[in-house]
Write a protein that holds these residues in place. Structure first.
Motif, mmCIF file in Angstrom:
data_model
loop_
_atom_site.group_PDB
_atom_site.id
_atom_site.type_symbol
_atom_site.label_atom_id
_atom_site.label_comp_id
_atom_site.label_asym_id
_atom_site.label_seq_id
_atom_site.Cartn_x
_atom_site.Cartn_y
_atom_site.Cartn_z
ATOM 1 N N LEU A 60 47.506 16.453 26.933
ATOM 2 C CA LEU A 60 46.077 16.398 26.629
ATOM 3 C C LEU A 60 45.733 15.614 25.370
ATOM 4 O O LEU A 60 44.548 15.343 25.134
ATOM 5 C CB LEU A 60 45.519 17.822 26.513
ATOM 6 C CG LEU A 60 45.599 18.664 27.791
ATOM 7 C CD1 LEU A 60 45.029 20.049 27.555
ATOM 8 C CD2 LEU A 60 44.857 17.978 28.927
ATOM 9 N N THR A 61 46.719 15.256 24.562
ATOM 10 C CA THR A 61 46.435 14.511 23.332
ATOM 11 C C THR A 61 45.657 13.223 23.586
ATOM 12 O O THR A 61 44.699 12.925 22.859
ATOM 13 C CB THR A 61 47.741 14.206 22.578
ATOM 14 O OG1 THR A 61 48.305 15.438 22.099
ATOM 15 C CG2 THR A 61 47.490 13.295 21.394
ATOM 16 N N SER A 64 41.837 13.654 23.840
ATOM 17 C CA SER A 64 41.094 14.296 22.759
ATOM 18 C C SER A 64 40.072 13.361 22.126
ATOM 19 O O SER A 64 38.925 13.747 21.879
ATOM 20 C CB SER A 64 42.061 14.827 21.694
ATOM 21 O OG SER A 64 42.853 13.776 21.170
ATOM 22 N N ALA A 68 35.941 13.774 22.172
ATOM 23 C CA ALA A 68 35.137 13.827 20.947
ATOM 24 C C ALA A 68 34.009 12.801 20.996
ATOM 25 O O ALA A 68 32.888 13.080 20.549
ATOM 26 C CB ALA A 68 36.034 13.585 19.733
ATOM 27 N N THR A 73 32.201 15.534 18.152
ATOM 28 C CA THR A 73 33.313 16.108 17.404
ATOM 29 C C THR A 73 33.137 17.602 17.174
ATOM 30 O O THR A 73 34.063 18.391 17.371
ATOM 31 C CB THR A 73 33.439 15.399 16.042
ATOM 32 O OG1 THR A 73 33.538 13.998 16.245
ATOM 33 C CG2 THR A 73 34.658 15.891 15.285
ATOM 34 N N VAL A 76 33.546 19.742 20.539
ATOM 35 C CA VAL A 76 34.913 19.772 21.071
ATOM 36 C C VAL A 76 35.850 20.524 20.125
ATOM 37 O O VAL A 76 36.717 21.286 20.565
ATOM 38 C CB VAL A 76 35.423 18.335 21.329
ATOM 39 C CG1 VAL A 76 36.865 18.360 21.811
ATOM 40 C CG2 VAL A 76 34.546 17.640 22.356
ATOM 41 N N TYR A 77 35.683 20.336 18.816
ATOM 42 C CA TYR A 77 36.529 21.042 17.854
ATOM 43 C C TYR A 77 36.265 22.545 17.914
ATOM 44 O O TYR A 77 37.197 23.351 17.810
ATOM 45 C CB TYR A 77 36.273 20.514 16.444
ATOM 46 C CG TYR A 77 37.421 20.736 15.493
ATOM 47 C CD1 TYR A 77 38.544 19.919 15.527
ATOM 48 C CD2 TYR A 77 37.393 21.765 14.554
ATOM 49 C CE1 TYR A 77 39.605 20.123 14.654
ATOM 50 C CE2 TYR A 77 38.446 21.968 13.678
ATOM 51 C CZ TYR A 77 39.544 21.144 13.739
ATOM 52 O OH TYR A 77 40.597 21.347 12.882
ATOM 53 N N ALA A 80 38.054 23.749 20.909
ATOM 54 C CA ALA A 80 39.496 23.728 20.675
ATOM 55 C C ALA A 80 39.955 24.977 19.918
ATOM 56 O O ALA A 80 40.928 25.626 20.313
ATOM 57 C CB ALA A 80 39.874 22.471 19.889
ATOM 58 N N SER A 112 46.143 20.993 21.307
ATOM 59 C CA SER A 112 46.242 19.552 21.509
ATOM 60 C C SER A 112 45.088 18.793 20.881
ATOM 61 O O SER A 112 45.207 17.595 20.597
ATOM 62 C CB SER A 112 46.294 19.239 23.010
ATOM 63 O OG SER A 112 45.050 19.537 23.626
ATOM 64 N N MET A 113 43.958 19.470 20.659
ATOM 65 C CA MET A 113 42.773 18.790 20.133
ATOM 66 C C MET A 113 42.537 19.036 18.647
ATOM 67 O O MET A 113 41.725 18.341 18.033
ATOM 68 C CB MET A 113 41.536 19.231 20.931
ATOM 69 C CG MET A 113 41.574 18.810 22.398
ATOM 70 S SD MET A 113 40.088 19.276 23.315
ATOM 71 C CE MET A 113 40.384 21.031 23.582
ATOM 72 N N ILE A 117 41.366 15.398 16.705
ATOM 73 C CA ILE A 117 39.919 15.396 16.494
ATOM 74 C C ILE A 117 39.595 15.665 15.031
ATOM 75 O O ILE A 117 38.632 15.121 14.482
ATOM 76 C CB ILE A 117 39.239 16.428 17.414
ATOM 77 C CG1 ILE A 117 39.429 16.006 18.870
ATOM 78 C CG2 ILE A 117 37.758 16.559 17.100
ATOM 79 C CD1 ILE A 117 38.844 16.941 19.880
ATOM 80 N N SER A 391 48.256 7.624 19.804
ATOM 81 C CA SER A 391 48.175 8.617 20.871
ATOM 82 C C SER A 391 49.461 8.643 21.696
ATOM 83 O O SER A 391 50.003 9.711 22.001
ATOM 84 C CB SER A 391 46.980 8.321 21.788
ATOM 85 O OG SER A 391 45.767 8.468 21.097
#
Length: 464
Positions: A60-61, A64, A68, A73, A76-77, A80, A112-113, A117, A391
């Protein structure tokens, strides 16, 4: 609130997320025998809970950054951290190995995030000279996690129960989600390109298939399943090549591999980290199952490695300036591999001073190895390719950790069954994973010694 205070709050949020993620990758290892006893399974059967977490993060990296840009950002953060906390709660309440593996997957989705992020939020908010200082603060959080993890895990197991190694994330995460809504910038981008779902699916299939090929879950026809899964993984990787040539916005441009040190560094990282990533998994098991150490004692024994690694980081730059990347990595790889092989000599009669010395040598050399490998792999990338290269590099790092645990645990089981001796199984396994690390020295001999090019800031941001 002033601009500086908002920046400080942002840095603490990102550093806390990094700390949680870094802590969780090490705190579990010391508690594995206690978890196994509680769930009624052999300790080495728990390697899937480590692999599931790292492999999920690897898968999933790449998504991310796009998430975002697409959803913001802050949003999503927030999700996460929330998923990480929920996954931690599920881990603490698991009653079977299957439940614990699923909970670790959920934890890995959130984990992963956290770092990518968080870095992205810092990069977009803080610029200039303050950016370097900001990265330094975040990296300290990443260093503290592995130092505290093994000892904290051992103490929780003895003072309370293994469930607390996951429950510790709940209060930290609760503070985090409150702070995110208040201090993290929104960060929505109207120019976010479409995400390469097909490319991500192909590379995900490659990683999952190769990981399962090493640790086949099927009990019958294991060799056939292993070969089939490995062929499937290779096929997915080969299919990606013509697909990436035709795709308008591929997940990873093939042009990345025209930078020679990136290709060599990526392969060297994978091979070297497979060997060294088995150590944090196998050493606590060796200390507790074979040498009779308590969980806390085995956790404290990992401190010299972590502390030596932190101290040794300051030696990297002058050594590389004096000897160059190729010579440094060649010699240092030999030290890392030899110290891993030295773990095979540990027994109940080994003086504790020798054990500490070997652990400290491994920690110092391994820390410098990671930093040097990161730098030489990313230093030649252009600004345009730095994000994509970072990534892919992060995916390889996470994949190597999972492969290292699978190979290390699988070798112990194989040799133990073959020779009917767990002690011999551990010794031979350390010799094998040390040899894998030593092989990476041959890869680093192909490095381009051209070291004069500057390191792009975006590339330096990914080094840890």
């Amino acid at each position: 609130m002033t601009k500086d205070s908002k920046h400080t709050a942002l840095l603490w949020i990102v550093a806390t997320g990094f700390f949680m993620q870094a802590l969780d990758t090490t705190i579990v290892n010391t508690a594995l025998p206690s978890i196994a006893h509680s769930l009624g399974v052999p300790a080495l059967a728990l390697q899937p809970i480590v692999v599931a977490y790292t492999l999920t993060m690897a898968l999933l990296t790449p998504a991310s950054g796009w998430l975002a840009d697409r959803f913001g950002t802050r949003r999503v953060y927030f999700v996460a951290i929330l998923l990480f906390v929920i996954g931690s709660l599920c881990c603490s309440s698991a009653h079977t190995l299957g439940q614990l593996i699923l909970a670790r997957v959920l934890q890995g989705i959130g984990g992963s995030m956290l770092l990518p992020i968080g870095r992205l939020a810092v990069l977009r908010t803080i610029t200039g000279e303050q950016y370097v200082s900001a990265l330094a603060l975040i990296s300290v959080a990443g260093q503290v996690g592995p130092i505290l993890g093994p000892t904290l895990g051992g103490w929780f197991v003895e003072a309370f129960s293994w469930h607390w190694i996951f429950l510790i994330n709940v209060p930290i995460g609760a503070v985090g989600v409150i702070a995110v809504n208040r201090y993290l910038p929104d960060g929505v981008s109207r120019d976010a390109p479409p995400f390469d779902v097909i490319g991500c699916a192909l590379l995900s299939l490659c990683m999952v298939a190769c990981s399962l090929a090493i640790d086949v879950p099927m009990q019958t026809h294991r060799v056939e399943w292993s070969v089939g899964l490995f062929v499937l993984g290779l096929a997915a990787a080969f299919v990606y090549i013509p697909y990436a040539r035709r795709a308008k916005n591929p997940l990873f441009r093939l042009g990345l591999f025209r930078e020679p040190n990136f290709s060599v560094g990526l392969i060297g990282n994978l091979v070297c980290r497979i060997g060294s990533s088995a150590v944090p998994f196998l050493v606590p098991l060796l200390l507790q199952l074979q040498l009779g150490y308590t969980p806390l004692h085995s956790g404290l024994m990992m401190l010299p490695s972590a502390l030596a690694g932190t101290v040794a980081k300051r030696w990297i730059a002058p050594l590389i300036r004096r000897y160059g990347y190729e010579a440094f990595l060649l010699v240092n790889t030999l030290i890392v591999g030899s110290s891993i092989v030295a773990f095979a000599l540990f027994s109940r009669g080994t003086p504790i001073a020798i054990e500490i010395a070997v652990l400290a040598i491994f920690g110092a050399a391994n820390s410098m190895q990671f930093a040097a490998m990161n730098s030489v792999t990313l230093k030649g990338l252009t600004i345009a390719d730095a994000g994509s290269g970072n990534s892919l590099f992060s995916m390889v790092q996470m994949l190597a950790i999972g492969l290292g645990v699978s190979i290390g645990g699988g070798l112990v089981n194989l040799f133990t069954d073959q020779w009917n001796s767990a002690a011999l199984g551990f010794r031979l396994s350390f010799a094998c994973v040390g040899a894998i690390t030593l092989v990476s020295a041959l890869v680093f001999r192909r490095l381009d010694n051209e070291t004069g090019r500057p390191v792009p800031i975006a590339a330096r941001a990914a080094q840890r």
